[in-house]
Enzyme design. Structure first.
Site, PDB file in Angstrom:
ATOM      1  N   THR A 184       6.670   0.084 -24.152  1.00  0.00           N
ATOM      2  CA  THR A 184       7.746   0.154 -25.140  1.00  0.00           C
ATOM      3  C   THR A 184       9.096  -0.320 -24.606  1.00  0.00           C
ATOM      4  O   THR A 184      10.057  -0.431 -25.372  1.00  0.00           O
ATOM      5  CB  THR A 184       7.923   1.592 -25.651  1.00  0.00           C
ATOM      6  N   LYS A 185       9.186  -0.599 -23.313  1.00  0.00           N
ATOM      7  CA  LYS A 185      10.470  -1.019 -22.745  1.00  0.00           C
ATOM      8  C   LYS A 185      10.875  -2.395 -23.276  1.00  0.00           C
ATOM      9  O   LYS A 185      10.054  -3.158 -23.784  1.00  0.00           O
ATOM     10  CB  LYS A 185      10.397  -1.064 -21.218  1.00  0.00           C
ATOM     11  N   ASN A 186      12.157  -2.726 -23.112  1.00  0.00           N
ATOM     12  CA  ASN A 186      12.607  -4.038 -23.582  1.00  0.00           C
ATOM     13  C   ASN A 186      11.807  -5.164 -22.929  1.00  0.00           C
ATOM     14  O   ASN A 186      11.481  -6.158 -23.573  1.00  0.00           O
ATOM     15  CB  ASN A 186      14.100  -4.216 -23.312  1.00  0.00           C
TER      16      ASN A 186
END
Length: 363
Positions: A184-186
């Site tokens: 889910t991180k950038n």
């Protein structure tokens, strides 16, 4: 239904390249610490205008290995924000160190530099800053404090890929920058993955040993190490997405701008400041009726999250490790924060709809 996050949609633009890289991976038959890991380490270091980067298995390991690299003694104290995710504190505990909580600044949700000096003791050896929600900490005064007291600075950059303070990237201020590439991180992998940026050749070589059983040469182990290697396939996937990180961040900033424009003043929105380039890994608001608001949005088919519902000092697992003082600023954040949809998978129209529904709650 507007999901909080859709990894399937998020990764769709990269799908063909990801499939092609998987095919190449199978053809090569090299699965651990190969060309892809080495290439990603170079490219991620270059993105940060740094020389040294070591890929590891996940973000927690990145923090642990950074601390291990410092050679601290059991019982030494590490200053850490009182509203961080538990992983930051777990890293300190796993290294036999003592976490000392310091309140955040409500303007940034990050550790308050003005509160750090009172937490420093004769046992303090480091400050572990956390660039929470996609916004950098106020690093100038923090680095000055660290210099005055000869403290190491470890940056938890799990939520701050590409974030900047006064034009300088998160992860490049302190002795170590620890990154998570959770999906889910950038900049997200398709599984667990992490990396550490460091400043010196000595620390670089030590990190490389620590991640691989303490081995610099196969079957020769110089230190007590770990099995924490960045997966070759995840490195290959990250190489596909890294050139698009700035595009991803810019998209999230556009979505955040809609919230700033449309949301009324009954919601406490993130503060805007020209010193900070916020990449909005999380766009959070504060509201005194957070739980009712979350239910209201769910009834309108809008998913949200809470980062985080339980403060560190209230976690059962940490009850024997933390000094149990009052942390009113942190408590306020944990009780009233709500994370809104704001991802590379969302459209501007979806975010306008979310903002319009939010305004109905307060009308």
């Amino acid at each position: 239904m507007i999901p909080y996050e859709s990894l399937k949609i998020l990764n769709r633009p990269f799908e063909e390249k990801l499939k092609g890289k998987l095919s190449d991976f199978l053809d090569k038959g090299w699965y651990i610490l190969g060309e892809e890991v080495a290439a990603f380490e170079k490219e991620f270091a270059l993105y940060h205008d740094e020389q040294y980067c070591v890929g590891v298995a996940n973000g927690l390991d990145a923090l642990i290995l950074a601390l291990k690299c410092c050679g601290f003694k059991p019982g030494d104290e590490v200053i850490v924000p009182s509203n961080t995710y538990i992983a930051t504190i777990l890293a300190i505990i796993h290294c036999g160190l003592t976490p000392v909580l310091v309140e955040p600044d409500l303007r940034t949700y990050n550790i308050d530099p003005l509160a750090i000096p009172d937490a420093i003791s004769s046992k303090t050896v480091a400050i572990m800053v956390v660039h929470l929600y996609g916004q950098c900490c106020e690093m100038d005064p923090i680095m000055e404090i660290a210099k005055d007291h000869q403290l190491k600075v470890i940056e938890d950059c799990a939520q701050a890929h590409g974030a900047k303070y006064k034009g300088k990237l998160a992860g490049t201020f302190g002795d170590f920058g620890a990154f998570s590439f959770y999906p889910t991180k950038n900049l997200g992998a398709l599984g667990d993955a992490g990396a550490v940026i460091c400043k010196s050749e000595e620390d670089y070589q030590k990190l490389r040993q620590l991640r691989n059983y303490g081995s610099e040469k196969k079957y020769h182990n110089g230190v007590i190490g770990y099995n924490s290697r960045l997966d070759e396939l995840q490195a290959a996937f990250l190489r596909i997405k890294l050139p698009h990180l700035d595009e991803i961040n810019q998209h999230k900033r556009k979505l955040a701008a809609i919230y700033f424009e449309v949301l009324n003043d009954s919601f406490v929105k993130p503060k805007l400041d020209e010193d900070y380039y916020n990449v909005y890994h999380i766009y959070n608001i504060l509201h005194p009726e957070r739980d009712k608001l979350k239910e209201f949005l769910a009834a309108h088919q809008i998913a949200t999250e809470i980062h985080y519902p339980v403060a560190p000092q209230d976690q059962v697992a940490l009850k024997d490790y933390l000094q149990h003082f009052d942390y009113p600023v942190s408590a306020n954040i944990h009780q009233s924060t709500l994370s809104l949809p704001c991802s590379f998978a969302h459209t501007e129209a979806e975010i306008r709809h979310v903002a319009d529904i939010l305004n109905q709650f307060s009308s």
